[in-house]
Motif scaffolding. Structure first.
Motif, PDB file in Angstrom:
ATOM      1  N   SER A  78      25.180  34.226 -11.095  1.00  0.00           N
ATOM      2  CA  SER A  78      26.057  34.117 -10.227  1.00  0.00           C
ATOM      3  C   SER A  78      25.509  35.057  -8.749  1.00  0.00           C
ATOM      4  O   SER A  78      25.390  36.179  -9.291  1.00  0.00           O
ATOM      5  N   MET A  79      25.933  34.873  -7.723  1.00  0.00           N
ATOM      6  CA  MET A  79      26.039  35.640  -6.560  1.00  0.00           C
ATOM      7  C   MET A  79      26.877  35.066  -5.506  1.00  0.00           C
ATOM      8  O   MET A  79      26.921  34.147  -5.303  1.00  0.00           O
ATOM      9  N   ASP A  80      27.594  36.094  -5.043  1.00  0.00           N
ATOM     10  CA  ASP A  80      28.749  35.916  -4.009  1.00  0.00           C
ATOM     11  C   ASP A  80      29.546  34.931  -4.514  1.00  0.00           C
ATOM     12  O   ASP A  80      29.890  34.209  -3.422  1.00  0.00           O
ATOM     13  N   GLY A  81      29.955  34.650  -5.743  1.00  0.00           N
ATOM     14  CA  GLY A  81      31.089  33.647  -6.093  1.00  0.00           C
ATOM     15  C   GLY A  81      30.137  32.145  -6.306  1.00  0.00           C
ATOM     16  O   GLY A  81      30.946  31.043  -6.635  1.00  0.00           O
ATOM     17  N   ARG A  82      28.977  32.304  -6.038  1.00  0.00           N
ATOM     18  CA  ARG A  82      28.339  30.980  -6.387  1.00  0.00           C
ATOM     19  C   ARG A  82      27.568  30.919  -7.799  1.00  0.00           C
ATOM     20  O   ARG A  82      27.031  32.136  -8.070  1.00  0.00           O
ATOM     21  N   ARG A  83      27.429  29.818  -8.428  1.00  0.00           N
ATOM     22  CA  ARG A  83      26.700  29.528  -9.507  1.00  0.00           C
ATOM     23  C   ARG A  83      25.384  29.010  -9.610  1.00  0.00           C
ATOM     24  O   ARG A  83      25.409  27.826  -8.882  1.00  0.00           O
ATOM     25  N   ALA A  84      24.376  29.395 -10.275  1.00  0.00           N
ATOM     26  CA  ALA A  84      23.296  28.483 -10.260  1.00  0.00           C
ATOM     27  C   ALA A  84      23.146  28.432 -12.182  1.00  0.00           C
ATOM     28  O   ALA A  84      23.296  29.333 -12.917  1.00  0.00           O
ATOM     29  N   TYR A  85      22.853  27.217 -12.442  1.00  0.00           N
ATOM     30  CA  TYR A  85      22.687  26.847 -13.940  1.00  0.00           C
ATOM     31  C   TYR A  85      21.175  26.418 -14.159  1.00  0.00           C
ATOM     32  O   TYR A  85      20.587  25.810 -13.381  1.00  0.00           O
ATOM     33  N   PHE A  86      20.847  26.923 -15.474  1.00  0.00           N
ATOM     34  CA  PHE A  86      19.330  26.850 -15.728  1.00  0.00           C
ATOM     35  C   PHE A  86      19.354  25.968 -17.180  1.00  0.00           C
ATOM     36  O   PHE A  86      20.068  26.408 -18.043  1.00  0.00           O
TER      37      PHE A  86
END
Ligand SMILES: C[S@@+](CC[C@H](N)C(=O)[O-])C[C@H]1O[C@@H](n2cnc3c(N)ncnc32)[C@H](O)[C@@H]1O
Length: 286
Positions: free
Chosen positions: A178-186
């Motif tokens: 997560s960065m700056d309230g955004r998420r990335a999933y892998f």
């Protein structure tokens, strides 16, 4: 603009969207260059670009490199395909439904100097073949991820998948950043290993034949191995693409740690036991 704020666009009547975001317009007899607008209509989801730092993290999570072929499903202005080629040296393709946007994104590819490594094609992700990708990237919607899930799970084991903001329901991610309230999933597409296997271990002075049973839920594994009268449970199971690892304690209280590779209906690898012995193992689907 954040996705949640832009989500209201999805509910806007089509006529209002057409009014707000006309496609390439004629002005003074000259074709005006298409200007994309955040929130413009797409086929299944509007356009909102992923911020640069999130794109970079997505490509790092997937450890994209020169041997990769990255396909962005719903390419928008092409920024993911462009960064994959420009910063990570990969080959890439973006599939974008909106023809004006696809043209604009291909123009961006040319401006970025990555023609030949990156390209944008106009198409519907639900009618496109993306099975050649080694990495899939997406910024869609939860329901669209779920619709794509069976096709993604049928891809070559080891294919990496990254999604901005939206996950894949009960297929739990292998990593969430997560960065700056955004998420990335892998995720890594797992090999299909569920079922019963004829197991053979050689080495450590003994040959051993047995039956291995594996239960699989996406990348999560449970299972057991026949040890005479006993069904010995597996521990420390791991399935990552086509690599598998598990341990069991045999009938002489010896713990064996096995690692191997899955190739269709066969698995093979090596083991190390805590009594110092080492050997090889194979398994063939029954
Ligand atoms: C949220 S944007 C993401 C753009 C880009 N991937 C990014 O992360 O910056 C989704 C894009 O998918 C496109 N799109 C929507 N439905 C599509 C479909 N069925 N096939 C291809 N593209 C589609 C939209 O036009 C839009 O550009």
């Amino acid at each position: 603009m954040h996705w949640s704020r832009i989500a209201a666009f999805a509910a806007a009547p089509l006529a209002a969207l057409l009014f707000a975001f006309p496609a390439a317009a004629q002005k003074d007899g000259k074709e005006k260059e298409f200007e994309p607008h955040v929130g413009q209509a797409g086929k299944d989801v509007i356009w909102v670009p992923t911020p640069d730092e999130v794109v970079e993290r997505m490509l790092r999570m997937a450890q994209v490199g020169a041997n990769d072929y990255v396909i962005d499903l719903g390419a928008g202005d092409g920024k993911i395909a462009i960064m994959a080629a420009k910063k990570f040296g990969a080959r890439s393709m973006g599939i974008e439904y909106n023809p004006d946007m696809a043209k604009h994104a291909q123009h961006n590819v040319e401006k970025a100097g990555v023609t030949g490594r990156a390209r944008i094609v106009q198409g519907d992700i639900f009618a496109s073949d993306f099975t050649q990708a080694s990495v899939i990237t997406m910024y869609l919607l939860p329901a669209l991820n779920l619709r794509l899930r069976p096709q993604i799970l049928a891809m070559r084991p080891g294919t990496r998948v990254v999604s901005h903001s939206f996950n894949m329901d009960d297929w739990e991610p292998d990593e969430t950043s997560s960065m700056d309230g955004r998420r990335a999933y892998f995720w890594v597409v797992p090999a299909n290993v569920a079922g019963t296997w004829a197991f053979e271990a050689t080495g450590g002075g003994a040959a051993e034949r047995s039956e291995l049973t594996l239960e699989q839920r996406f990348q999560k594994l449970e299972g057991s191995i026949g040890l005479g009268q006993v069904q010995g449970g597996l521990r420390d199971t791991r399935l990552r693409g086509f690599t598998i690892a598990f341990s069991y304690v045999d009938g002489n209280s010896v713990r064996r740690d096995l690692t191997g590779r899955v190739s269709g209906n066969r698995m093979e690898g090596s083991f190390r036991a805590d009594n110092g012995t080492e050997g090889r193992w194979t398994a063939t689907r029954k």
